[in-house]
Enzyme design. Structure first.
Site, PDB file in Angstrom:
ATOM      1  CE  LYS A  85      -0.363   3.278   4.715  1.00 45.94           C
ATOM      2  NZ  LYS A  85      -0.326   3.419   6.169  1.00 45.94           N
ATOM      3  CB  SER A 140       4.761  -1.542  12.241  1.00 45.34           C
ATOM      4  OG  SER A 140       4.358  -0.191  12.453  1.00 45.34           O
ATOM      5  N   GLY A 190       1.989   2.409  10.802  1.00 47.98           N
ATOM      6  CA  GLY A 190       2.934   3.506  10.637  1.00 47.98           C
ATOM      7  C   GLY A 190       3.594   3.958  11.923  1.00 47.98           C
ATOM      8  CG  ASN A 199      -1.732   1.212   1.416  1.00 49.28           C
ATOM      9  OD1 ASN A 199      -1.779   2.061   0.510  1.00 49.28           O
ATOM     10  ND2 ASN A 199      -2.383   1.344   2.558  1.00 49.28           N
ATOM     11  CD  GLU A 237      -3.193   5.595   6.673  1.00 46.71           C
ATOM     12  OE1 GLU A 237      -3.123   5.616   5.430  1.00 46.71           O
ATOM     13  OE2 GLU A 237      -2.293   5.117   7.391  1.00 46.71           O
ATOM     14  CG  HIS A 292      -6.071   1.950   5.123  1.00 50.66           C
ATOM     15  ND1 HIS A 292      -5.664   2.928   5.994  1.00 50.66           N
ATOM     16  CD2 HIS A 292      -5.039   1.088   5.009  1.00 50.66           C
ATOM     17  CE1 HIS A 292      -4.422   2.652   6.391  1.00 50.66           C
ATOM     18  NE2 HIS A 292      -4.026   1.544   5.804  1.00 50.66           N
ATOM     19  CD  GLU A 348      -3.813  -2.490   7.320  1.00 45.89           C
ATOM     20  OE1 GLU A 348      -2.698  -2.712   6.848  1.00 45.89           O
ATOM     21  OE2 GLU A 348      -4.454  -1.460   7.067  1.00 45.89           O
TER      22      GLU A 348
HETATM   23  P1  PGA Z   1       2.526   0.435   7.740  1.00 48.23           P
HETATM   24  O1  PGA Z   1       1.079   0.591   7.052  1.00 48.23           O
HETATM   25  O2  PGA Z   1       3.134  -0.848   7.194  1.00 48.23           O
HETATM   26  O3  PGA Z   1       3.280   1.645   7.335  1.00 48.23           O
HETATM   27  O4  PGA Z   1       2.295   0.340   9.211  1.00 48.23           O
HETATM   28  C1  PGA Z   1       0.249  -0.505   6.847  1.00 48.23           C
HETATM   29  C2  PGA Z   1      -1.054  -0.070   6.226  1.00 48.23           C
HETATM   30  O5  PGA Z   1      -1.529   1.014   6.562  1.00 48.23           O
HETATM   31  O6  PGA Z   1      -1.631  -0.759   5.373  1.00 48.23           O
END
Ligand code: PGA
Length: 258
Positions: free
Chosen positions: A11, A214, A174, A9, A98, A96, A168
């Site tokens: 982003k 992460s 993140g 992803n 976000e 997601h 997640e």
């Molecule tokens: P990250 O994000 O690996 O940076 O923690 C994962 C995600 O949001 O899909």
């Protein structure tokens, strides 16, 4: 056996030139047998077509990061499922954290998006996961149950063939705070049992459940070796070809132990 997946992803990162570079480096740098691991890139919408051209003829799949629950029309800023398909996507992320947090996406909006994406023939990565306070208050399973109930409202069992769930935990996205192998396994096992109760053991047995939050080259093998973890949805580490290819290799290594 469920085929493991590693999904990048990207982003809201990269430019057309760095996105091309990344796609090519992963495409050419991965030595992993594609029979054991399925790889999907989810670039920002403006780069989908570009990346689609670069992975054409390979086994790497393409996905959007979000999709509209509506058909084409007067919805400024939205992307219709038809458009994702038109530029070569077979997949889209939906729900997601976000999107849930910054765009106020509710479970009912997510349900509408899933229904439309599936109706049009896209496959879906459905993201679910609890916030830090919910975990601290022992509400992880209750929260997952609520999100799953909302997302799967009025879905036919056959729709589940097109869905991959991504667990997640929001506190791990993140942040560098990865779930322990045991925390991930427990949440995945819960999700699978929920699917089994609602749609039957056979559907639950086939459902792929990815972990996201992460995931890095050095923790991927432990997570991916858990019996109910069928792959990874990777954010930050998917922007580095070496790290991402190493995660793909960990998936291949873990699949031989499953
Ligand atoms: P990250 O994000 O690996 O940076 O923690 C994962 C995600 O949001 O899909």
């Amino acid at each position: 056996m469920r085929k493991l997946m590693v999904v990048g992803n990207w982003k809201m990162n990269l430019t057309s030139s760095t996105a091309s570079e990344l796609a090519v480096q992963i495409r050419d740098g991965s030595t992993t047998n594609t029979n054991t691991v399925e790889v999907v890139f989810c670039p920002p919408a403006p780069y989908l077509k570009l990346v689609s051209g670069l992975i054409e003829g390979t086994s790497i799949g393409l996905g959007g990061q979000d999709v509209s629950g509506k058909g084409p029309g007067a919805f400024t800023g939205e992307t219709a499922a038809e458009m994702l398909l038109d530029v070569g996507c077979k997949w889209t992320i939906i729900g997601h954290s976000e999107r849930r947090t910054y765009h106020n996406e509710t479970d009912s909006v997510i349900n509408q998006k899933i229904k439309r994406a599936i109706q049009l023939g896209l496959n879906v990565f459905l993201c679910v996961g609890e916030k830090k306070e919910e975990r601290q208050n022992n509400q992880t399973e209750a929260l997952l149950e609520m999100q799953l109930n909302g997302a799967f409202t009025d879905l036919e069992t056959s729709a589940l063939e097109r869905i991959v769930i991504a667990y997640e935990p929001v506190w791990a996205i993140g942040t560098g705070l990865v779930a322990t192998n045991e925390q991930a396994e427990a949440a995945h096992a819960y999700i699978r049992s929920w699917i089994s109760t609602r749609f039957g053991a056979s559907v639950a047995g086939d459902m792929r459940i990815l972990y996201g939050g992460s995931v890095k080259a050095d923790n991927a093998l432990g997570l991916l070796s858990q019996p109910n973890v069928d792959g990874a949805l990777v954010g930050g580490a998917s922007l580095d070809a070496k790290s991402f290819n190493s995660i793909i290799q960990s998936a291949a290594d873990s699949s031989s132990t499953k």
